[in-house]
Design a protein around this motif. Structure first.
Motif, mmCIF file in Angstrom:
data_model
loop_
_atom_site.group_PDB
_atom_site.id
_atom_site.type_symbol
_atom_site.label_atom_id
_atom_site.label_comp_id
_atom_site.label_asym_id
_atom_site.label_seq_id
_atom_site.Cartn_x
_atom_site.Cartn_y
_atom_site.Cartn_z
ATOM 1 N N GLY A 161 8.077 -30.967 3.144
ATOM 2 C CA GLY A 161 7.354 -30.303 4.215
ATOM 3 C C GLY A 161 6.850 -28.931 3.838
ATOM 4 N N GLU A 162 7.317 -28.391 2.702
ATOM 5 C CA GLU A 162 6.849 -27.083 2.236
ATOM 6 C C GLU A 162 5.653 -27.271 1.309
ATOM 7 O OE1 GLU A 162 8.438 -23.335 -0.540
ATOM 8 O OE2 GLU A 162 9.801 -24.941 0.059
ATOM 9 N N ARG A 163 4.613 -26.515 1.556
ATOM 10 C CA ARG A 163 3.409 -26.619 0.730
ATOM 11 C C ARG A 163 3.559 -25.732 -0.502
ATOM 12 N NH1 ARG A 163 -1.311 -28.920 2.172
ATOM 13 N NH2 ARG A 163 -0.698 -28.875 4.358
ATOM 14 N N LEU A 164 3.394 -26.326 -1.676
ATOM 15 C CA LEU A 164 3.561 -25.611 -2.938
ATOM 16 C C LEU A 164 2.194 -25.408 -3.591
ATOM 17 C CD1 LEU A 164 6.230 -26.103 -5.642
ATOM 18 C CD2 LEU A 164 3.837 -26.246 -6.318
ATOM 19 N N THR A 165 1.954 -24.198 -4.056
ATOM 20 C CA THR A 165 0.726 -23.889 -4.790
ATOM 21 C C THR A 165 1.023 -23.905 -6.279
ATOM 22 O OG1 THR A 165 -0.124 -22.519 -2.982
ATOM 23 C CG2 THR A 165 -1.126 -22.217 -5.150
ATOM 24 N N LEU A 166 0.306 -24.740 -7.007
ATOM 25 C CA LEU A 166 0.501 -24.874 -8.450
ATOM 26 C C LEU A 166 -0.657 -24.229 -9.194
ATOM 27 C CD1 LEU A 166 2.000 -26.126 -10.904
ATOM 28 C CD2 LEU A 166 0.532 -28.133 -10.617
ATOM 29 N N HIS A 167 -0.326 -23.325 -10.113
ATOM 30 C CA HIS A 167 -1.298 -22.741 -11.044
ATOM 31 C C HIS A 167 -0.890 -23.197 -12.444
ATOM 32 C CE1 HIS A 167 -3.019 -20.044 -7.994
ATOM 33 N NE2 HIS A 167 -1.770 -19.844 -7.595
ATOM 34 N N ASP A 168 -1.775 -23.911 -13.110
ATOM 35 C CA ASP A 168 -1.465 -24.433 -14.434
ATOM 36 C C ASP A 168 -2.717 -24.391 -15.293
ATOM 37 O OD1 ASP A 168 0.001 -25.528 -16.471
ATOM 38 O OD2 ASP A 168 -0.213 -27.593 -15.760
ATOM 39 N N GLU A 169 -2.551 -24.394 -16.597
ATOM 40 C CA GLU A 169 -3.686 -24.404 -17.518
ATOM 41 C C GLU A 169 -3.811 -25.771 -18.187
ATOM 42 O OE1 GLU A 169 -3.445 -21.288 -20.389
ATOM 43 O OE2 GLU A 169 -4.335 -19.803 -19.046
ATOM 44 N N TYR A 170 -5.033 -26.144 -18.507
ATOM 45 C CA TYR A 170 -5.261 -27.350 -19.291
ATOM 46 C C TYR A 170 -6.441 -27.101 -20.224
ATOM 47 C CZ TYR A 170 -9.308 -28.398 -16.307
ATOM 48 O OH TYR A 170 -10.510 -28.332 -15.645
ATOM 49 N N THR A 171 -6.459 -27.818 -21.321
ATOM 50 C CA THR A 171 -7.516 -27.689 -22.315
ATOM 51 C C THR A 171 -8.213 -29.032 -22.471
ATOM 52 O OG1 THR A 171 -6.277 -25.994 -23.515
ATOM 53 C CG2 THR A 171 -8.062 -27.087 -24.699
ATOM 54 N N ASP A 172 -9.550 -29.013 -22.383
ATOM 55 C CA ASP A 172 -10.320 -30.240 -22.581
ATOM 56 C C ASP A 172 -11.465 -29.961 -23.538
ATOM 57 O OD1 ASP A 172 -12.186 -28.821 -21.131
ATOM 58 O OD2 ASP A 172 -12.099 -30.097 -19.351
ATOM 59 N N GLY A 173 -12.469 -30.816 -23.517
ATOM 60 C CA GLY A 173 -13.581 -30.669 -24.441
ATOM 61 C C GLY A 173 -14.419 -29.434 -24.220
ATOM 62 N N ASP A 174 -14.256 -28.775 -23.076
ATOM 63 C CA ASP A 174 -15.029 -27.569 -22.772
ATOM 64 C C ASP A 174 -14.213 -26.293 -22.899
ATOM 65 O OD1 ASP A 174 -17.329 -29.023 -22.261
ATOM 66 O OD2 ASP A 174 -16.840 -29.296 -20.135
ATOM 67 N N GLY A 175 -12.967 -26.396 -23.348
ATOM 68 C CA GLY A 175 -12.145 -25.201 -23.513
ATOM 69 C C GLY A 175 -10.913 -25.223 -22.632
ATOM 70 N N THR A 176 -10.373 -24.049 -22.338
ATOM 71 C CA THR A 176 -9.162 -23.907 -21.533
ATOM 72 C C THR A 176 -9.521 -23.447 -20.126
ATOM 73 O OG1 THR A 176 -7.839 -23.367 -23.492
ATOM 74 C CG2 THR A 176 -6.927 -22.735 -21.357
ATOM 75 N N HIS A 177 -8.915 -24.080 -19.130
ATOM 76 C CA HIS A 177 -9.234 -23.800 -17.726
ATOM 77 C C HIS A 177 -7.938 -23.711 -16.920
ATOM 78 C CE1 HIS A 177 -13.143 -25.483 -19.022
ATOM 79 N NE2 HIS A 177 -12.412 -26.472 -19.525
ATOM 80 N N GLU A 178 -8.073 -23.165 -15.725
ATOM 81 C CA GLU A 178 -6.933 -23.119 -14.801
ATOM 82 C C GLU A 178 -7.067 -24.251 -13.798
ATOM 83 O OE1 GLU A 178 -4.419 -19.819 -12.368
ATOM 84 O OE2 GLU A 178 -6.569 -19.847 -11.977
ATOM 85 N N ARG A 179 -5.933 -24.925 -13.553
ATOM 86 C CA ARG A 179 -5.881 -25.970 -12.542
ATOM 87 C C ARG A 179 -5.065 -25.436 -11.370
ATOM 88 N NH1 ARG A 179 -5.951 -31.269 -14.387
ATOM 89 N NH2 ARG A 179 -4.537 -30.662 -16.071
ATOM 90 N N THR A 180 -5.687 -25.297 -10.216
ATOM 91 C CA THR A 180 -5.010 -24.779 -9.033
ATOM 92 C C THR A 180 -5.101 -25.804 -7.913
ATOM 93 O OG1 THR A 180 -5.554 -22.491 -9.615
ATOM 94 C CG2 THR A 180 -4.917 -22.916 -7.345
ATOM 95 N N LEU A 181 -3.986 -26.079 -7.274
ATOM 96 C CA LEU A 181 -3.959 -27.011 -6.150
ATOM 97 C C LEU A 181 -2.771 -26.699 -5.270
ATOM 98 C CD1 LEU A 181 -1.935 -30.060 -6.833
ATOM 99 C CD2 LEU A 181 -2.880 -28.996 -8.879
ATOM 100 N N ARG A 182 -2.788 -27.250 -4.077
ATOM 101 C CA ARG A 182 -1.657 -27.149 -3.161
ATOM 102 C C ARG A 182 -1.220 -28.559 -2.798
ATOM 103 N NH1 ARG A 182 -2.673 -23.487 1.833
ATOM 104 N NH2 ARG A 182 -0.417 -23.179 1.663
ATOM 105 N N VAL A 183 0.092 -28.770 -2.764
ATOM 106 C CA VAL A 183 0.614 -30.108 -2.485
ATOM 107 C C VAL A 183 1.829 -30.006 -1.584
ATOM 108 C CG1 VAL A 183 1.987 -30.048 -4.616
ATOM 109 C CG2 VAL A 183 1.454 -32.248 -3.529
#
Length: 213
Positions: free
Chosen positions: A51-73
């Motif tokens: 029932g608690e909403r968690l905000t995730l900040h994570d990095e990932y690297t793909d063919g275009d470089g490194t990016h931040e992945r942000t979501l709430r679940v």
């Protein structure tokens, strides 16, 4: 004639350096093991109660470089399905097992790639039971189950960049994923398993652990 003493005299400096070289080699090896281990497996937990909403900040690297992945679940609920409910979902449940429906609410920018997620239920002993996408079961089950457990089946949104394959995976005219949505994937666990958390992850070692009451 070469004596044993003469051999030791000629090689005393290489022999003296041998322990130093050995320590350096072991140190480099342990560093590689540590680096490999840290990026393999789930051991960087981000936890939240049900029932608690968690905000995730994570990095990932793909063919275009490194990016931040942000979501709430948020984990809304888990529910063991009745035989009638199981038939409606098309999930194959072997004898001695049960099907658990996991209801998750998520929020993210429609441009954030999320379709590569993985989902599992973890019991009190630490055993994980993973979501099985179509292709592992019968045709009936594959037709009823979504490919990706954390995004809408019809609008999964963009994939992580693979260069020239991007247009084939996500055509320009594909509908955008909504900014918030709910999914209800089904995971099969043994009858006696006491589920304590729903796990969600994209790139190891980071994962989300959502507690189950």
């Amino acid at each position: 004639m070469t004596t044993g003493r003469g051999w030791w005299a000629r090689n005393r400096w290489p022999l003296a350096a041998l322990p130093v070289a050995l320590v350096a080699a072991l140190g480099a090896s342990s560093d590689r093991v540590s680096t490999y281990y840290w990026h393999s497996g789930l051991h960087d937990e981000r936890a939240a109660d049900r029932g608690e909403r968690l905000t995730l900040h994570d990095e990932y690297t793909d063919g275009d470089g490194t990016h931040e992945r942000t979501l709430r679940v948020r984990l809304d609920r888990t529910e063991s399905l009745t035989p009638a409910d199981v038939r409606a979902t098309g999930v194959d449940v072997p004898p001695g097992a049960r099907a658990v429906q996991v209801t998750l609410s998520l929020e993210a920018d429609p441009d954030v790639p999320l379709a590569s997620c993985r989902l599992a239920l973890r019991d009190e002993d630490g055993t994980r039971y993973g979501y099985r996408p179509p292709g592992f079961e019968s045709v009936r089950s594959a037709a009823a189950r979504p490919m990706y457990p954390c995004v809408p089946d019809e609008t999964p949104g963009p994939f992580e960049s693979l260069g020239a394959l991007d247009d084939a995976l996500t055509p320009d005219d594909s509908p955008a994923r909504p900014a918030s949505w709910t999914v209800e994937p089904v995971v099969v666990v043994p009858d006696g398993a006491r589920v304590e958390a729903a796990l969600l992850w994209w790139r190891e070692p980071v994962y989300v652990a959502l507690a189950v009451d």
